[in-house]
Design a protein around this motif. Structure first.
Motif, PDB file in Angstrom:
ATOM      1  N   ASN A  80       0.870  -1.423   0.037  1.00 22.00           N
ATOM      2  CA  ASN A  80       0.087  -0.067  -0.061  1.00 22.00           C
ATOM      3  C   ASN A  80       0.803   1.398   0.240  1.00 22.00           C
ATOM      4  N   TRP A  81       0.613   2.321  -0.050  1.00 25.96           N
ATOM      5  CA  TRP A  81       1.244   3.296  -0.498  1.00 25.96           C
ATOM      6  C   TRP A  81       1.070   4.484   1.183  1.00 25.96           C
ATOM      7  N   GLY A  82       1.869   3.679   2.047  1.00 22.49           N
ATOM      8  CA  GLY A  82       2.742   4.333   3.142  1.00 22.49           C
ATOM      9  C   GLY A  82       3.634   5.884   2.290  1.00 22.49           C
ATOM     10  N   GLU A  83       3.982   6.608   3.221  1.00 27.11           N
ATOM     11  CA  GLU A  83       4.813   7.947   2.492  1.00 27.11           C
ATOM     12  C   GLU A  83       5.837   7.641   2.172  1.00 27.11           C
ATOM     13  N   LEU A  84       6.609   5.659   2.701  1.00 29.72           N
ATOM     14  CA  LEU A  84       8.244   6.041   2.002  1.00 29.72           C
ATOM     15  C   LEU A  84       7.531   5.266   0.756  1.00 29.72           C
ATOM     16  N   GLU A  85       7.191   4.980   0.409  1.00 30.64           N
ATOM     17  CA  GLU A  85       6.232   4.425  -1.170  1.00 30.64           C
ATOM     18  C   GLU A  85       6.471   5.523  -1.530  1.00 30.64           C
ATOM     19  N   GLN A  86       5.169   6.326  -1.218  1.00 30.78           N
ATOM     20  CA  GLN A  86       5.495   8.000  -1.628  1.00 30.78           C
ATOM     21  C   GLN A  86       6.601   8.985  -2.107  1.00 30.78           C
ATOM     22  N   SER A  87       7.571   8.898  -1.201  1.00 28.87           N
ATOM     23  CA  SER A  87       8.516   9.516  -1.411  1.00 28.87           C
ATOM     24  C   SER A  87       9.427   8.408  -1.858  1.00 28.87           C
ATOM     25  N   ALA A  88       9.380   7.355  -2.477  1.00 29.44           N
ATOM     26  CA  ALA A  88      10.028   6.453  -3.373  1.00 29.44           C
ATOM     27  C   ALA A  88      10.291   6.716  -4.600  1.00 29.44           C
ATOM     28  N   VAL A  89       8.439   6.823  -5.172  1.00 28.42           N
ATOM     29  CA  VAL A  89       8.144   7.241  -6.707  1.00 28.42           C
ATOM     30  C   VAL A  89       8.014   8.642  -6.760  1.00 28.42           C
ATOM     31  N   THR A  90       8.070  10.331  -5.321  1.00 27.96           N
ATOM     32  CA  THR A  90       8.188  10.935  -5.990  1.00 27.96           C
ATOM     33  C   THR A  90       9.386  11.801  -6.044  1.00 27.96           C
ATOM     34  N   GLU A  91      11.234  10.373  -5.953  1.00 36.77           N
ATOM     35  CA  GLU A  91      12.121  11.161  -6.040  1.00 36.77           C
ATOM     36  C   GLU A  91      12.527  10.464  -7.584  1.00 36.77           C
ATOM     37  N   THR A  92      11.638   9.149  -7.959  1.00 38.31           N
ATOM     38  CA  THR A  92      12.164   8.575  -8.989  1.00 38.31           C
ATOM     39  C   THR A  92      11.530   9.644 -10.155  1.00 38.31           C
ATOM     40  N   ALA A  93      10.648  10.284 -10.098  1.00 40.09           N
ATOM     41  CA  ALA A  93       9.683  11.402 -11.100  1.00 40.09           C
ATOM     42  C   ALA A  93      10.872  12.159 -11.135  1.00 40.09           C
ATOM     43  N   ASN A  94      11.351  13.052 -10.286  1.00 36.53           N
ATOM     44  CA  ASN A  94      12.501  13.869  -9.596  1.00 36.53           C
ATOM     45  C   ASN A  94      13.539  13.467 -10.704  1.00 36.53           C
ATOM     46  N   ILE A  95      14.385  12.517 -10.846  1.00 36.27           N
ATOM     47  CA  ILE A  95      15.661  12.197 -11.326  1.00 36.27           C
ATOM     48  C   ILE A  95      14.795  12.072 -12.760  1.00 36.27           C
ATOM     49  N   VAL A  96      14.188  11.349 -13.091  1.00 33.19           N
ATOM     50  CA  VAL A  96      14.069  10.867 -14.918  1.00 33.19           C
ATOM     51  C   VAL A  96      13.519  12.180 -14.771  1.00 33.19           C
ATOM     52  N   GLY A  97      12.046  13.210 -14.139  1.00 35.80           N
ATOM     53  CA  GLY A  97      11.510  14.099 -14.755  1.00 35.80           C
ATOM     54  C   GLY A  97      13.044  15.659 -14.871  1.00 35.80           C
ATOM     55  N   CYS A  98      13.273  15.516 -14.516  1.00 32.90           N
ATOM     56  CA  CYS A  98      14.913  16.506 -14.473  1.00 32.90           C
ATOM     57  C   CYS A  98      15.803  15.622 -15.328  1.00 32.90           C
ATOM     58  N   SER A  99      15.494  14.961 -15.787  1.00 34.22           N
ATOM     59  CA  SER A  99      16.701  14.190 -16.659  1.00 34.22           C
ATOM     60  C   SER A  99      16.330  14.677 -18.175  1.00 34.22           C
ATOM     61  N   TYR A 100      14.363  14.667 -18.273  1.00 31.71           N
ATOM     62  CA  TYR A 100      14.258  14.598 -19.584  1.00 31.71           C
ATOM     63  C   TYR A 100      14.502  16.014 -19.965  1.00 31.71           C
ATOM     64  N   LEU A 101      14.267  16.890 -19.120  1.00 34.29           N
ATOM     65  CA  LEU A 101      14.229  18.100 -18.681  1.00 34.29           C
ATOM     66  C   LEU A 101      15.194  19.509 -19.741  1.00 34.29           C
ATOM     67  N   ASN A 102      16.362  18.262 -18.649  1.00 33.61           N
ATOM     68  CA  ASN A 102      17.474  19.134 -18.748  1.00 33.61           C
ATOM     69  C   ASN A 102      17.905  18.264 -20.476  1.00 33.61           C
ATOM     70  N   ALA A 103      17.958  17.692 -21.024  1.00 36.08           N
ATOM     71  CA  ALA A 103      18.093  17.390 -22.221  1.00 36.08           C
ATOM     72  C   ALA A 103      17.503  18.032 -23.336  1.00 36.08           C
ATOM     73  N   ILE A 104      15.846  18.434 -22.848  1.00 33.42           N
ATOM     74  CA  ILE A 104      15.785  18.748 -24.579  1.00 33.42           C
ATOM     75  C   ILE A 104      16.150  20.519 -23.911  1.00 33.42           C
ATOM     76  N   ALA A 105      16.410  21.118 -22.284  1.00 33.88           N
ATOM     77  CA  ALA A 105      16.919  22.567 -21.964  1.00 33.88           C
ATOM     78  C   ALA A 105      18.401  22.626 -23.324  1.00 33.88           C
ATOM     79  N   ALA A 106      18.651  21.692 -23.366  1.00 37.04           N
ATOM     80  CA  ALA A 106      20.298  21.582 -23.767  1.00 37.04           C
ATOM     81  C   ALA A 106      19.747  21.575 -25.559  1.00 37.04           C
TER      82      ALA A 106
END
Lengths: 205, 169
Positions: free
Chosen positions: A100-126
């Protein structure tokens, strides 16, 4: 500002997806492959169904508001099962442990989105054209667990106010050895019409 | 099932897509998903006709297609379709569901509240009372209308299914 042609736009978002795929693989320590990678123009109805239709189960994911040289909404989404498996990998638990979606599980997905999303946007920005090189700023990712159509409805509302079609960049990734498939969808704001001019026109045959 | 929208006679399918209007007579189930959009249900129980619209934005501002997309054009269009289906003028009540404050992917203020307010105004303009509602919050809703019984249910992630209770005062 000069609108990019269809090929240049597709190339821009392909670079983002490729970088995101690499970032996901590095973050989770497993090879990742790209399943979908396209810049597309869809009817409103089809755009809302990109992540699942009326009978679809809830999805988990993270939304990021994007501003700056490119503006719009970025969404990393996966099925509940895939999201919880992702949390298991990040939390170094046996796969299937998170149920189930406890605080830790949500945090794991949020951090993944941060890393993947920022990589995506950095490549586009460049690779943005010179008159658009002012940087792209993502908001902190917000965890979302909801029906896919409801999430996509919120993502496309800016464009839907002015059109019956929606331009979006869609990519999807699969991780080797685990049942994880996740999608990354960027929906540009309608006010980026100048950049996306070519994509807003009728598709080439 | 999905089908091409027929904007002359309404959307004859159980799943009503964004911006469209579905109609049914006597039996059947009409359903849709809404986040910041609002599902508006109009029913004439005596004539056993019902319509469900998936309204996305408050005002058409001169746009006419598709009428179900906008609060101010959806209500008159629903009444037209219901009259066509009933073969007579209709006397309806309304139910609303949706209008959530979803994560703001795009620019501008959350639109869910504006959609609900615009529908209240559009319904008041034609004298249709709102007998039940399930609006607001931060999550989407699966909305389902059973035409035979007139019951409307909403389902939210983490909350389960809830029947809309009519205010019969």
């Amino acid at each position: 500002m000069t609108p990019l042609d269809q090929d240049a736009l597709a190339s821009l978002f392909h670079a983002g997806a490729a970088q995101a795929s690499q970032a996901l693989a590095l973050w989770l320590g497993r090879p990742a492959s790209m399943l979908i990678d396209r810049l597309t123009r869809l009817s409103l109805i089809d755009a809302v169904g990109v992540l699942g239709g009326v009978d679809a189960e809830p999805i988990c994911g993270c939304g990021m508001r994007v501003t700056g040289a490119l503006s719009g909404g970025l969404l990393l989404a996966a099925s509940d099962t895939a999201g919880l498996t992702l949390a298991d990998l990040i939390l170094n638990r046996p796969v299937g442990c998170s149920t189930n979606w406890g605080e830790l599980e949500q945090s794991a997905v949020t951090e993944t989105a941060n890393i993947v999303g920022c990589s995506y946007l950095n490549a586009i920005a460049a690779r943005m054209p010179g008159d658009r090189s002012g940087g792209i700023l993502p908001s902190p990712p917000q965890f979302i667990r909801d029906y896919p159509a409801a999430v996509m409805e919120a993502a496309v509302v800016s464009q839907a106010a002015a059109s019956e079609t929606v331009v979006l960049a869609e990519s999807a990734f699969r991780l080797a050895g685990v049942p994880i498939r996740c999608g990354l969808v960027f929906v540009p704001d309608r006010n980026d019409f100048d950049l996306f001019g070519a994509a807003w026109n009728e598709p080439r045959s | 099932m999905t089908a091409s929208p027929d904007r002359t006679t309404g959307f004859h399918s159980d799943a009503i897509p964004i911006g469209e209007i579905g109609v049914a007579r006597d039996s059947g189930v009409l359903r849709t998903f809404v986040g910041s959009c609002v599902a508006v249900v109009l029913q004439d129980r005596r004539r056993r006709v019902a319509a469900l619209a998936h309204v996305m934005l408050p005002a058409a501002n001169g746009r006419v297609t598709p009428p179900g997309k906008y609060a101010d054009t959806a209500v008159p269009e629903m009444l037209r379709l219901l009259s066509l289906l009933a073969g007579d003028s209709v006397a309806c009540t309304a139910m609303l569901a949706g209008g959530a404050r979803m994560f703001a992917f795009g620019a501008g203020s959350p639109i869910g509240d504006q959609n609900v307010t615009a529908l209240e105004r559009a319904l008041a303009l034609v004298g249709i009372p709102i007998t039940a509602r399930d609006c607001g919050g931060a999550c989407g809703r699966r909305v389902s209308l059973d035409v035979a019984t007139g019951s409307v249910t909403t389902e939210m992630v983490g909350r389960g299914i809830q029947a809309l209770e009519e205010d019969r005062r």
